[in-house]
Design an enzyme around this catalytic site. Structure first.
Site, PDB file in Angstrom:
ATOM      1  N   SER A 140       0.848  -1.184   0.000  1.00 58.25           N
ATOM      2  CA  SER A 140       0.000   0.000   0.000  1.00 58.25           C
ATOM      3  C   SER A 140       0.882   1.232   0.000  1.00 58.25           C
ATOM      4  CB  SER A 140      -0.883  -0.011   1.254  1.00 58.25           C
ATOM      5  OG  SER A 140      -1.512   1.234   1.459  1.00 58.25           O
ATOM      6  N   TYR A 153      -1.799  -0.553  10.309  1.00 60.74           N
ATOM      7  CA  TYR A 153      -1.806  -0.881   8.888  1.00 60.74           C
ATOM      8  C   TYR A 153      -0.505  -0.407   8.241  1.00 60.74           C
ATOM      9  CZ  TYR A 153      -3.516  -1.134   4.050  1.00 60.74           C
ATOM     10  OH  TYR A 153      -3.676  -1.425   2.712  1.00 60.74           O
ATOM     11  N   LYS A 157       2.566  -2.742   6.538  1.00 64.22           N
ATOM     12  CA  LYS A 157       2.999  -2.599   5.149  1.00 64.22           C
ATOM     13  C   LYS A 157       4.474  -2.195   5.062  1.00 64.22           C
ATOM     14  CE  LYS A 157      -0.975  -3.748   3.436  1.00 64.22           C
ATOM     15  NZ  LYS A 157      -1.152  -5.079   2.814  1.00 64.22           N
TER      16      LYS A 157
END
Length: 269
Positions: A140, A153, A157
């Site tokens: 991402s 998150y 990543k």
């Protein structure tokens, strides 16, 4: 591109929704033998029913569970004889400020997004090396730029990309292709399935999906990048702009990111 994937054995984790589902659809149409997993039996059943005459292997599995990830890979090799390409797509997001979030939220996101990729890759690695195959991580823009309210998150990543970069250099002599792809905002269920501060499904999002890239378009870009053996893929103008700003003008990126994610002092969810 279609010819590249014909008869290749491809594992796509999290293949029942969003980008994963689009990848499964495209790969089957390209003649690949596809194995995929998800946690929803009904969605997997519907996927299997859609492609009754195709080479499709499905399994109910949560990749954050090492044994289930191992069984996914082992059953794929039993069914198709090998693994040529592994696309670590399964992922989950979160929506909560650090001061409000339980540590369970952070643990759960890391378990799925990072350790899920580790488990699947580890168990598929011998076959991938034998076949000089490909390992892909669906990352991402959050793997380049930490995003408020999405701290776990972003951490997952960043971890995924650093890990893939490390094993890419480990595997260079084995002729294994390792790459990571970074979609921008995509029309998928990852936001509605995102965890809230209590590690429960967040639900509705305020984001305007009309301005986002479709999962089908993202899939096309990913498969083209795999066939061309690209190192990395960053999608959307906003995504490329964010990566550029964060690398060369980090303070400005801080300001823009804060302005985007906070309205009237409240986190945009």
């Amino acid at each position: 591109m279609s010819a590249y994937f014909k008869d290749k054995v491809v594992v796509v984790t999290g293949g029942t929704d969003g980008i994963g589902k689009a990848l499964v659809d495209d790969l089957l149409q390209a003649g690949a033998k596809v194995a995929t997993c998800g946690r929803d039996h009904d969605k997997l059943y519907r996927l299997q029913a859609t492609y009754p005459s195709y080479h499709l292997h499905t399994m109910v599995a949560d990749v954050s569970n090492e044994n289930e990830a191992r069984r996914l890979i082992e059953s794929t090799i039993r069914n198709f004889g090998k693994v040529d390409i592994l696309i670590n797509n399964a992922g989950i997001s979160m929506r909560a400020l650090l001061k409000d979030a339980s540590t369970e939220v952070i643990r759960r996101v890391m378990d799925i997004n990072f350790f899920g990729a580790v488990y699947c890759t580890k168990y598929a690695l011998e076959s991938i090396i034998e076949n000089k195959g490909t390992i892909v991580g669906v990352s991402s823009i959050a793997g380049y730029r930490g995003l408020p309210g999405r701290s776990a998150y972003s951490a997952s990543k960043y971890a995924l990309q650093g890990w893939l970069e490390a094993i890419k250099t480990e595997l260079m002599d084995s002729k294994v292709h390792v790459m990571w792809v970074c979609p921008g905002f995509t029309t998928s269920n990852i936001r509605t399935a995102a965890l809230d501060k209590d590690a429960q499904s967040h639900g509705e999002t305020n984001m305007d999906e009309g301005k986002m890239m479709s999962a089908e378009e993202v899939s096309g870009h990913i498969l083209k990048a795999i066939s061309k053996k690209k190192r990395t893929l960053v999608l959307t103008f906003q995504g490329k702009e964010t990566v550029f700003l964060n690398k060369f003008f980090p303070k400005l990126a801080d300001w823009f990111t804060h302005r985007f994610y906070f309205k009237n002092g409240e986190l945009v969810k």
